[in-house]
Motif scaffolding. Structure first.
Motif, mmCIF file in Angstrom:
data_model
loop_
_atom_site.group_PDB
_atom_site.id
_atom_site.type_symbol
_atom_site.label_atom_id
_atom_site.label_comp_id
_atom_site.label_asym_id
_atom_site.label_seq_id
_atom_site.Cartn_x
_atom_site.Cartn_y
_atom_site.Cartn_z
ATOM 1 N N THR A 191 0.823 -1.216 0.000
ATOM 2 C CA THR A 191 0.000 0.000 0.000
ATOM 3 C C THR A 191 0.856 1.264 0.000
ATOM 4 N N ILE A 192 2.164 1.121 0.122
ATOM 5 C CA ILE A 192 3.043 2.296 0.226
ATOM 6 C C ILE A 192 3.338 2.842 -1.183
ATOM 7 N N ARG A 193 2.934 4.095 -1.414
ATOM 8 C CA ARG A 193 3.157 4.725 -2.724
ATOM 9 C C ARG A 193 4.610 5.216 -2.826
ATOM 10 N N PRO A 194 5.100 5.438 -4.044
ATOM 11 C CA PRO A 194 6.494 5.911 -4.198
ATOM 12 C C PRO A 194 6.764 7.195 -3.416
ATOM 13 N N ASP A 195 5.811 8.151 -3.398
ATOM 14 C CA ASP A 195 6.059 9.400 -2.665
ATOM 15 C C ASP A 195 6.123 9.135 -1.157
ATOM 16 N N GLU A 196 5.349 8.152 -0.693
ATOM 17 C CA GLU A 196 5.399 7.808 0.733
ATOM 18 C C GLU A 196 6.726 7.134 1.084
ATOM 19 N N TRP A 197 7.197 6.285 0.189
ATOM 20 C CA TRP A 197 8.491 5.637 0.419
ATOM 21 C C TRP A 197 9.603 6.690 0.473
ATOM 22 N N ASP A 202 13.550 9.735 3.632
ATOM 23 C CA ASP A 202 14.034 11.054 4.085
ATOM 24 C C ASP A 202 13.954 11.172 5.600
ATOM 25 N N THR A 203 12.801 10.791 6.149
ATOM 26 C CA THR A 203 12.579 10.914 7.593
ATOM 27 C C THR A 203 13.509 9.984 8.363
ATOM 28 N N ALA A 204 13.631 8.741 7.874
ATOM 29 C CA ALA A 204 14.472 7.758 8.567
ATOM 30 C C ALA A 204 15.930 8.232 8.599
ATOM 31 N N CYS A 205 16.432 8.670 7.455
ATOM 32 C CA CYS A 205 17.832 9.119 7.396
ATOM 33 C C CYS A 205 18.024 10.362 8.273
#
Ligand SMILES: [Zn+2]
Length: 305
Positions: A191-197, A202-205
């Protein structure tokens, strides 16, 4: 529990005092260290470098052997000047590396192996996924692992803790990263879209890098002017029932994965996408306690008190 940034910090500290130095004395309380005569591969040799990959820490010796350690929940490396008092009990020391000027002590870590460099490529640590703290973090490879068919039924709150998918995320970062990326922890990878990935990466890094640069989660996860309850240091972690700092909705908690680790999230900021929204599910009805046949009490007798 150590997460990727704290293992990287431990590697930095060890590298500073060990790299280029000779190990003049080696001790270990691990039975296999004695049985496998680790002393002959370590003592008298120089440390080439100390490095981390996610939660794995490696010390490379000039003998061609590498010491691999993993802290799990409770291990730690300490560094002391020769003669300085230790902060933990000596009986908890599992490995001691002496140089002319310093002592590096591994306390309590259950995982420690000595691996020849020729065997590193086939060692289980070679299966570790891309390291979020690496300068050349490979987001494409991380997506390949994340979206693998074998993981299709795994909730992302459990999947991103799998170190063969992504290296470095532990329980605190898991909740904070998913909140920062507006992702419900119980969504499935498909269900994860490319923009969400992209937002997730970004957030994780950003959050793991900030934790590394701050030396801890304190001050790394929240803006400086955020007002949270005492002892809290993130937007959602361990804040179940407290108002979301963005929208005031009460924070929820769900247990995930084989080990049923706690994940904290805001059901409003992190809306569920997929079938069967768990946030809309009615609470499970309380089981009626009907006695089984063997325990049934005959109705013509008075019930106990
Ligand atoms: Zn919210």
């Amino acid at each position: 529990m150590p997460e990727g940034h704290s293992v990287r910090l431990a590697a930095d500290q060890l590298r500073e005092v060990l790299a280029g130095r000779t190990i003049i004395h080696f001790q270990s309380s691990f039975k296999k260290a004695i049985a496998e005569e680790w002393v002959s591969q370590i003592q008298g040799y120089t440390v080439n470098t100390v490095r981390s990959h996610g939660k794995n820490l490696f010390i490379d010796f000039s003998s061609g052997w590498t010491m691999y350690t993993h802290f799990l929940m409770w291990g730690s490396w300490h560094v002391y000047s020769v003669g300085a008092p230790w902060l933990k009990e000596e009986r908890k020391a599992r490995v001691i590396l002496h140089t002319a000027t310093h002592v590096a002590v591994l306390f309590s870590a259950p995982v420690c192996e000595l691996i020849h460099r020729d065997a590193l490529a086939t060692h289980k640590t070679a299966e570790t996924g891309p390291d979020l703290l690496a300068d050349n973090f490979d987001a494409t490879e991380a997506w390949r692992r994340f979206s693998a068919p074998a993981h299709a039924e795994r909730e992302i709150g459990a999947l991103i803790m799998d170190q063969t998918v992504l290296a470095g995320i532990g329980n605190v970062l898991k909740s904070e990263i998913l909140f920062g990326a507006y992702l419900h922890p119980q969504r499935l990878p498909a269900t994860i879209r490319p923009d969400e990935w992209a937002r997730f990466v970004d957030t994780a890094c950003r959050l793991i890098r900030a934790s590394y640069e701050h030396g801890s989660f304190n001050g790394a996860l929240l803006p400086a002017d955020a007002v949270v309850e005492p002892s809290k240091y993130g937007y959602v972690y361990r804040r179940r029932g407290y108002p979301c700092l963005r929208c005031a909705t009460p924070i929820k908690m769900v247990r995930q994965g084989e080990r049923q680790r706690m994940t904290f999230y805001c059901p409003h900021c992190q809306p569920y996408i997929g079938d069967h929204n768990p946030d809309l599910a009615l609470p499970a009805p309380r089981k009626r306690r009907t006695p089984s046949k063997s325990q049934a009490v005959p109705t013509d007798q008075p019930m106990g008190k």
